[in-house]
Write an enzyme that holds these catalytic residues in place. Structure first.
Site, PDB file in Angstrom:
ATOM      1  N   CYS A 113      34.156  41.392  44.438  1.00 54.06           N
ATOM      2  CA  CYS A 113      35.264  42.309  44.141  1.00 54.06           C
ATOM      3  C   CYS A 113      35.122  43.669  44.824  1.00 54.06           C
ATOM      4  O   CYS A 113      36.100  44.410  44.932  1.00 54.06           O
ATOM      5  CB  CYS A 113      35.409  42.499  42.636  1.00 54.06           C
ATOM      6  SG  CYS A 113      35.746  40.952  41.784  1.00 54.06           S
ATOM      7  N   HIS A 250      40.219  48.670  42.379  1.00 57.99           N
ATOM      8  CA  HIS A 250      40.112  47.222  42.183  1.00 57.99           C
ATOM      9  C   HIS A 250      40.821  46.886  40.874  1.00 57.99           C
ATOM     10  O   HIS A 250      40.699  47.610  39.890  1.00 57.99           O
ATOM     11  CB  HIS A 250      38.642  46.816  42.123  1.00 57.99           C
ATOM     12  CG  HIS A 250      38.437  45.402  41.696  1.00 57.99           C
ATOM     13  ND1 HIS A 250      39.124  44.350  42.271  1.00 57.99           N
ATOM     14  CD2 HIS A 250      37.642  44.848  40.740  1.00 57.99           C
ATOM     15  CE1 HIS A 250      38.758  43.236  41.686  1.00 57.99           C
ATOM     16  NE2 HIS A 250      37.865  43.503  40.754  1.00 57.99           N
ATOM     17  N   ASN A 280      43.219  39.584  38.662  1.00 60.11           N
ATOM     18  CA  ASN A 280      42.080  40.017  39.483  1.00 60.11           C
ATOM     19  C   ASN A 280      41.969  39.085  40.696  1.00 60.11           C
ATOM     20  O   ASN A 280      41.618  37.912  40.543  1.00 60.11           O
ATOM     21  CB  ASN A 280      40.809  39.959  38.627  1.00 60.11           C
ATOM     22  CG  ASN A 280      39.575  40.436  39.376  1.00 60.11           C
ATOM     23  OD1 ASN A 280      39.586  40.578  40.601  1.00 60.11           O
ATOM     24  ND2 ASN A 280      38.505  40.669  38.645  1.00 60.11           N
TER      25      ASN A 280
HETATM   26  O1  UT7 Z   1      36.220  41.955  39.100  1.00 59.98           O
HETATM   27  C1  UT7 Z   1      34.890  41.771  38.742  1.00 59.98           C
HETATM   28  C2  UT7 Z   1      34.550  42.678  37.660  1.00 59.98           C
HETATM   29  N1  UT7 Z   1      34.983  42.121  36.393  1.00 59.98           N
HETATM   30  C3  UT7 Z   1      35.378  42.931  35.455  1.00 59.98           C
HETATM   31  O2  UT7 Z   1      35.467  44.118  35.660  1.00 59.98           O
HETATM   32  C4  UT7 Z   1      35.652  42.333  34.097  1.00 59.98           C
HETATM   33  C5  UT7 Z   1      35.096  43.237  33.045  1.00 59.98           C
HETATM   34  N2  UT7 Z   1      35.288  42.743  31.698  1.00 59.98           N
HETATM   35  C6  UT7 Z   1      36.492  42.678  31.087  1.00 59.98           C
HETATM   36  O3  UT7 Z   1      37.507  42.960  31.671  1.00 59.98           O
HETATM   37  C7  UT7 Z   1      36.529  42.294  29.617  1.00 59.98           C
HETATM   38  O4  UT7 Z   1      35.209  42.279  29.117  1.00 59.98           O
HETATM   39  C8  UT7 Z   1      37.201  40.930  29.363  1.00 59.98           C
HETATM   40  C9  UT7 Z   1      38.685  41.050  29.601  1.00 59.98           C
HETATM   41  C10 UT7 Z   1      36.607  39.870  30.239  1.00 59.98           C
HETATM   42  C11 UT7 Z   1      37.001  40.516  27.895  1.00 59.98           C
HETATM   43  O5  UT7 Z   1      37.477  41.518  27.017  1.00 59.98           O
HETATM   44  P1  UT7 Z   1      36.570  42.024  25.807  1.00 59.98           P
HETATM   45  O6  UT7 Z   1      37.377  42.995  25.078  1.00 59.98           O
HETATM   46  O7  UT7 Z   1      35.270  42.463  26.368  1.00 59.98           O
HETATM   47  O8  UT7 Z   1      36.442  40.714  24.944  1.00 59.98           O
HETATM   48  P2  UT7 Z   1      35.151  39.855  24.577  1.00 59.98           P
HETATM   49  O9  UT7 Z   1      34.617  39.140  25.757  1.00 59.98           O
HETATM   50  O10 UT7 Z   1      34.193  40.682  23.780  1.00 59.98           O
HETATM   51  O11 UT7 Z   1      35.788  38.801  23.597  1.00 59.98           O
HETATM   52  C12 UT7 Z   1      36.353  39.201  22.341  1.00 59.98           C
HETATM   53  C13 UT7 Z   1      36.833  37.951  21.609  1.00 59.98           C
HETATM   54  C14 UT7 Z   1      35.774  36.883  21.506  1.00 59.98           C
HETATM   55  O12 UT7 Z   1      35.915  36.271  20.234  1.00 59.98           O
HETATM   56  P3  UT7 Z   1      34.931  36.645  19.030  1.00 59.98           P
HETATM   57  O13 UT7 Z   1      33.548  36.352  19.502  1.00 59.98           O
HETATM   58  O14 UT7 Z   1      35.165  38.110  18.770  1.00 59.98           O
HETATM   59  O15 UT7 Z   1      35.402  35.767  17.915  1.00 59.98           O
HETATM   60  C15 UT7 Z   1      36.120  35.902  22.574  1.00 59.98           C
HETATM   61  O16 UT7 Z   1      35.679  34.599  22.279  1.00 59.98           O
HETATM   62  O17 UT7 Z   1      37.932  37.362  22.331  1.00 59.98           O
HETATM   63  C16 UT7 Z   1      37.633  35.974  22.579  1.00 59.98           C
HETATM   64  N3  UT7 Z   1      38.236  35.584  23.836  1.00 59.98           N
HETATM   65  C17 UT7 Z   1      39.519  35.183  23.946  1.00 59.98           C
HETATM   66  N4  UT7 Z   1      40.484  35.034  23.036  1.00 59.98           N
HETATM   67  C18 UT7 Z   1      41.693  34.625  23.476  1.00 59.98           C
HETATM   68  C19 UT7 Z   1      37.679  35.587  25.076  1.00 59.98           C
HETATM   69  N5  UT7 Z   1      38.577  35.190  25.994  1.00 59.98           N
HETATM   70  C20 UT7 Z   1      39.722  34.933  25.305  1.00 59.98           C
HETATM   71  C21 UT7 Z   1      40.996  34.495  25.712  1.00 59.98           C
HETATM   72  N6  UT7 Z   1      41.938  34.366  24.767  1.00 59.98           N
HETATM   73  N7  UT7 Z   1      41.322  34.236  26.988  1.00 59.98           N
END
Ligand code: UT7
Length: 323
Positions: A113, A250, A280
């Site tokens: 990225c 990005h 992304n």
């Molecule tokens: O380009 C390369 C660089 N990449 C990035 O910059 C990505 C950086 N990270 C992010 O953008 C965020 O961390 C994400 C968008 C990937 C995730 O958001 P988050 O607020 O950090 O959520 P999380 O991973 O902590 O997940 C929260 C909850 C989890 O459930 P529990 O454990 O709280 O019950 C996940 O299982 O959301 C759940 N979850 C989803 N729910 C519905 C994870 N993916 C999904 C989904 N739909 N697609």
């Protein structure tokens, strides 16, 4: 002083649009979750038989047309991609052949990225050193091919696309008022491999593998590293955040983009956001955002642009450009 001055830009997105609702029919997710956590509403996905090179060629042709430069005038192509057509040769050489460029050099840069910022920095260095004079810099990806479509934590985040710019050596005065690339800053930290990687490759598994990410961990690094690298590149150019006309970041997550904009003290209308429409697209996301804001008339000649990105490696960087 030689400056690498942007002559034009172009972009291309595959025709097929996949909405959040469509994904919610395949994995346990919702439009609401995806929009709230990322800002993404839809993504473009390449058709069967449509490769990274095909997207790159279309974006490049548009960039050359916009720049008013012929492919035969190019002596360098640097293509940033983590999803090449083949393990080798470089996808850039396919673009070279298709455009009808027969001299100079064409190669790929792999910084995921952060790839576009890395490619801009490499091309700028080769121009300043006199190795090249007219360069095509491309970011092109088909991340749909390395996604695990059963993993809701990653498959909803990415899309396919390509963007390109044309750089040409011009004499500058050596001040920050010059047009062109004013400063670059690049970093990587290989210790963070495990939070964002692909679990395959020609040497390790002889497979292509799938993208694996610990999103929360990447998010934390993104916020800290972006703040540091934008400060570094501004200092290198002898400029301050108030001098920035446009942040062209990005496009991984709207919350990361908003955070960087706030740290710079930039009003939201000075931040180019396309993550809602493109998701992304890794190395393609910055040139896709750039092309959007140039073609809709927001970015004008003489404006100061800050481009920044972070991704697998971790690798990150920033470039300051006077348009
Ligand atoms: O380009 C390369 C660089 N990449 C990035 O910059 C990505 C950086 N990270 C992010 O953008 C965020 O961390 C994400 C968008 C990937 C995730 O958001 P988050 O607020 O950090 O959520 P999380 O991973 O902590 O997940 C929260 C909850 C989890 O459930 P529990 O454990 O709280 O019950 C996940 O299982 O959301 C759940 N979850 C989803 N729910 C519905 C994870 N993916 C999904 C989904 N739909 N697609």
């Amino acid at each position: 002083m030689i400056r690498s001055v942007v002559q034009g830009c172009g972009a291309y997105l595959p025709e097929r649009i996949v909405t959040n609702d469509e994904l919610a029919r395949k994995v346990e997710t919702s439009d609401e979750w995806i929009q709230q956590r990322t800002g993404i509403r839809q993504r473009h996905i390449a058709a069967d038989g449509e490769f990274t090179s095909h997207l790159a060629i279309k974006a490049s042709q548009r960039a050359l047309d916009h720049a008013g430069i012929k492919a035969s005038d190019l002596d360098l192509i640097v293509l940033a991609t983590a999803t090449p057509d083949e393990t080798f040769p470089a996808t850039a050489t396919r673009v070279q052949a298709e455009l009808g460029m027969t001299r100079g050099a064409a190669f790929d840069v792999q910084a995921v990225c952060a790839g576009f910022v890395y490619a801009v920095s490499v091309a700028d260095s080769l121009i300043k050193n006199g190795v090249a004079s007219t360069a095509l810099v491309i970011g092109a990806e088909t991340f749909s091919r390395i996604l695990d479509w059963n993993d809701r934590g990653t498959c909803v985040l990415f899309g396919d696309g390509a963007g390109a710019i044309v750089l040409k050596a011009e004499q500058g005065k050596g001040t920050s008022a010059d047009r062109g690339i004013l400063a670059n800053a690049l970093h990587s930290d290989g210790r963070q491999h495990d939070i964002l990687y692909v679990d395959g490759g020609p040497s390790s598994t002889r497979t292509t593998g799938f993208l694996r990410m610990e999103g929360k961990e990447v998010f934390k690094h993104a916020v800290v590293n972006m703040a540091a690298v934008v400060g570094e590149v501004l200092e290198k150019a002898g400029l301050e955040s108030k001098d920035i006309d446009w942040l062209v970041p990005h496009q991984a997550n709207k919350r990361i983009i908003d955070g960087t904009g706030r740290k710079l003290g930039l009003p939201a209308e000075r931040v180019v956001v396309t993550v809602d429409k493109h998701a992304n697209t890794s190395a393609a996301s910055i040139p896709l955002a750039l092309d959007t804001a140039v073609k809709d008339g927001r970015i004008k000649k003489g404006d100061l642009l800050l481009m920044e990105g972070i991704g697998g490696g971790l690798a990150w960087g920033a470039s300051l450009v006077r348009w």
